[in-house]
Design a protein around this motif. Sequence first.
Motif, PDB file in Angstrom:
ATOM      1  N   HIS A  53      90.362  77.458 -82.948  1.00 31.42           N
ATOM      2  CA  HIS A  53      90.113  78.552 -84.024  1.00 31.42           C
ATOM      3  C   HIS A  53      90.365  79.819 -83.475  1.00 31.42           C
ATOM      4  O   HIS A  53      90.604  79.957 -82.385  1.00 31.42           O
ATOM      5  CB  HIS A  53      88.567  78.205 -84.185  1.00 31.42           C
ATOM      6  CG  HIS A  53      87.479  78.801 -83.341  1.00 31.42           C
ATOM      7  ND1 HIS A  53      87.606  78.304 -81.961  1.00 31.42           N
ATOM      8  CD2 HIS A  53      86.752  79.679 -83.433  1.00 31.42           C
ATOM      9  CE1 HIS A  53      87.014  79.039 -81.048  1.00 31.42           C
ATOM     10  NE2 HIS A  53      85.970  80.026 -81.933  1.00 31.42           N
ATOM     11  N   HIS A  55      88.979  82.902 -83.586  1.00 31.89           N
ATOM     12  CA  HIS A  55      88.207  83.886 -82.974  1.00 31.89           C
ATOM     13  C   HIS A  55      89.096  84.576 -81.806  1.00 31.89           C
ATOM     14  O   HIS A  55      89.513  83.715 -81.097  1.00 31.89           O
ATOM     15  CB  HIS A  55      86.882  83.433 -82.528  1.00 31.89           C
ATOM     16  CG  HIS A  55      85.859  83.229 -83.549  1.00 31.89           C
ATOM     17  ND1 HIS A  55      84.786  82.518 -83.603  1.00 31.89           N
ATOM     18  CD2 HIS A  55      85.763  83.942 -84.734  1.00 31.89           C
ATOM     19  CE1 HIS A  55      84.009  82.784 -84.650  1.00 31.89           C
ATOM     20  NE2 HIS A  55      84.524  83.548 -85.419  1.00 31.89           N
ATOM     21  N   HIS A  58      89.658  83.195 -78.171  1.00 36.35           N
ATOM     22  CA  HIS A  58      90.403  82.068 -78.004  1.00 36.35           C
ATOM     23  C   HIS A  58      91.903  82.189 -78.256  1.00 36.35           C
ATOM     24  O   HIS A  58      92.630  81.126 -78.034  1.00 36.35           O
ATOM     25  CB  HIS A  58      89.862  80.879 -78.959  1.00 36.35           C
ATOM     26  CG  HIS A  58      88.453  80.550 -78.773  1.00 36.35           C
ATOM     27  ND1 HIS A  58      87.893  79.567 -77.813  1.00 36.35           N
ATOM     28  CD2 HIS A  58      87.440  81.432 -78.880  1.00 36.35           C
ATOM     29  CE1 HIS A  58      86.692  79.446 -77.590  1.00 36.35           C
ATOM     30  NE2 HIS A  58      86.246  80.354 -78.386  1.00 36.35           N
ATOM     31  N   HIS A 140      81.525  75.501 -86.655  1.00 37.59           N
ATOM     32  CA  HIS A 140      81.341  76.566 -86.248  1.00 37.59           C
ATOM     33  C   HIS A 140      81.519  77.630 -87.396  1.00 37.59           C
ATOM     34  O   HIS A 140      81.005  77.187 -88.210  1.00 37.59           O
ATOM     35  CB  HIS A 140      82.650  76.894 -85.373  1.00 37.59           C
ATOM     36  CG  HIS A 140      82.449  78.055 -84.427  1.00 37.59           C
ATOM     37  ND1 HIS A 140      81.413  78.544 -83.822  1.00 37.59           N
ATOM     38  CD2 HIS A 140      83.746  78.907 -83.946  1.00 37.59           C
ATOM     39  CE1 HIS A 140      81.859  79.444 -83.044  1.00 37.59           C
ATOM     40  NE2 HIS A 140      82.905  79.878 -83.238  1.00 37.59           N
ATOM     41  N   ASP A 161      84.546  76.200 -79.516  1.00 40.40           N
ATOM     42  CA  ASP A 161      83.285  76.771 -79.801  1.00 40.40           C
ATOM     43  C   ASP A 161      82.658  75.681 -81.020  1.00 40.40           C
ATOM     44  O   ASP A 161      83.311  75.302 -81.998  1.00 40.40           O
ATOM     45  CB  ASP A 161      83.340  77.955 -80.605  1.00 40.40           C
ATOM     46  CG  ASP A 161      83.740  79.022 -79.610  1.00 40.40           C
ATOM     47  OD1 ASP A 161      83.885  78.434 -78.435  1.00 40.40           O
ATOM     48  OD2 ASP A 161      83.827  80.201 -79.746  1.00 40.40           O
ATOM     49  N   HIS A 200      76.598  78.069 -82.386  1.00 36.80           N
ATOM     50  CA  HIS A 200      76.989  77.799 -80.772  1.00 36.80           C
ATOM     51  C   HIS A 200      75.865  76.787 -80.332  1.00 36.80           C
ATOM     52  O   HIS A 200      74.900  76.678 -81.028  1.00 36.80           O
ATOM     53  CB  HIS A 200      76.998  79.308 -80.109  1.00 36.80           C
ATOM     54  CG  HIS A 200      78.267  79.769 -80.361  1.00 36.80           C
ATOM     55  ND1 HIS A 200      79.569  79.271 -79.649  1.00 36.80           N
ATOM     56  CD2 HIS A 200      78.454  81.085 -80.784  1.00 36.80           C
ATOM     57  CE1 HIS A 200      80.371  80.406 -80.012  1.00 36.80           C
ATOM     58  NE2 HIS A 200      79.771  81.414 -80.586  1.00 36.80           N
TER      59      HIS A 200
END
Length: 254
Positions: A53, A55, A58, A140, A161, A200
Amino acid sequence: MRLKVLGAYGASDAEHNLTGYLIDDWLAVDAGTLTSKLSFAQQARIQAVFITHPHADHIRDLPHLIHNRFSQNAAALTVFASKEVMQLLTDNVFNGIVWPDFSKLISPLTKVPAVIYRPMTPGKKVMFNEVGLTAVSVHHQIPAAGVIVEMNGQAITFTGDTGPTSEIWKRTNKTPNVVAVVTEASFPNDQQSLADETAHLSPNTFGDELKKITVDAPVYASHRKIPFERDIESQIRNLRDRRARVLLEKNYTL
Ligand SMILES: [Zn+2]
Ligand SMILES: [Zn+2]
């Protein structure tokens, strides 16, 4: 297979690194930590990277991995992600403002683009170098998909995540010879509401997820937030499931 954990935390400081895994030195999963811990020559050996993903923790090193590839006489880097995640990456990261759309630039050394984007349909296995990659959606805050990697008769699941989820466990349970599962436990149990709100897991909800996993393989909690790593570790131990472990930044042979 060999799993090199370059980053196993959901935060970073001088001794803890953002999410980044390397399998057999050439296949990466997430890119929070890749270039920052690998030599130029090691980076050139990476053939593909799967992004769970977009974010920032990452993908931090992804633009640098691609950028360096333009000065390496190496095969193009293939970036895999679910269709939705790839769209978010091209719209928000490789958008001509934050970074160029590298896939449209020709490498002066190889005369072809140094990166290839391969969007994946969740649930559909893709073969790459005789390795099976299946993206599976997880839960997520934004679109996110983990991946089941099948290589040389062994399989490993990475959720990235996620909050409580199910599809990736159903797929994992049906996959032959799963040798490890890498999921997360970001917050300690006393921060359960924050874990829930941000999609999370805590050790408590990690324990609930464990019950959905029927394979007899270690299940690793990654993405711990730094100040709580010891609390999370002892709470994982208190689950009293011999499969439950915390993921460390080291090399694993599976
Ligand atoms: Zn994260
Ligand atoms: Zn995230």
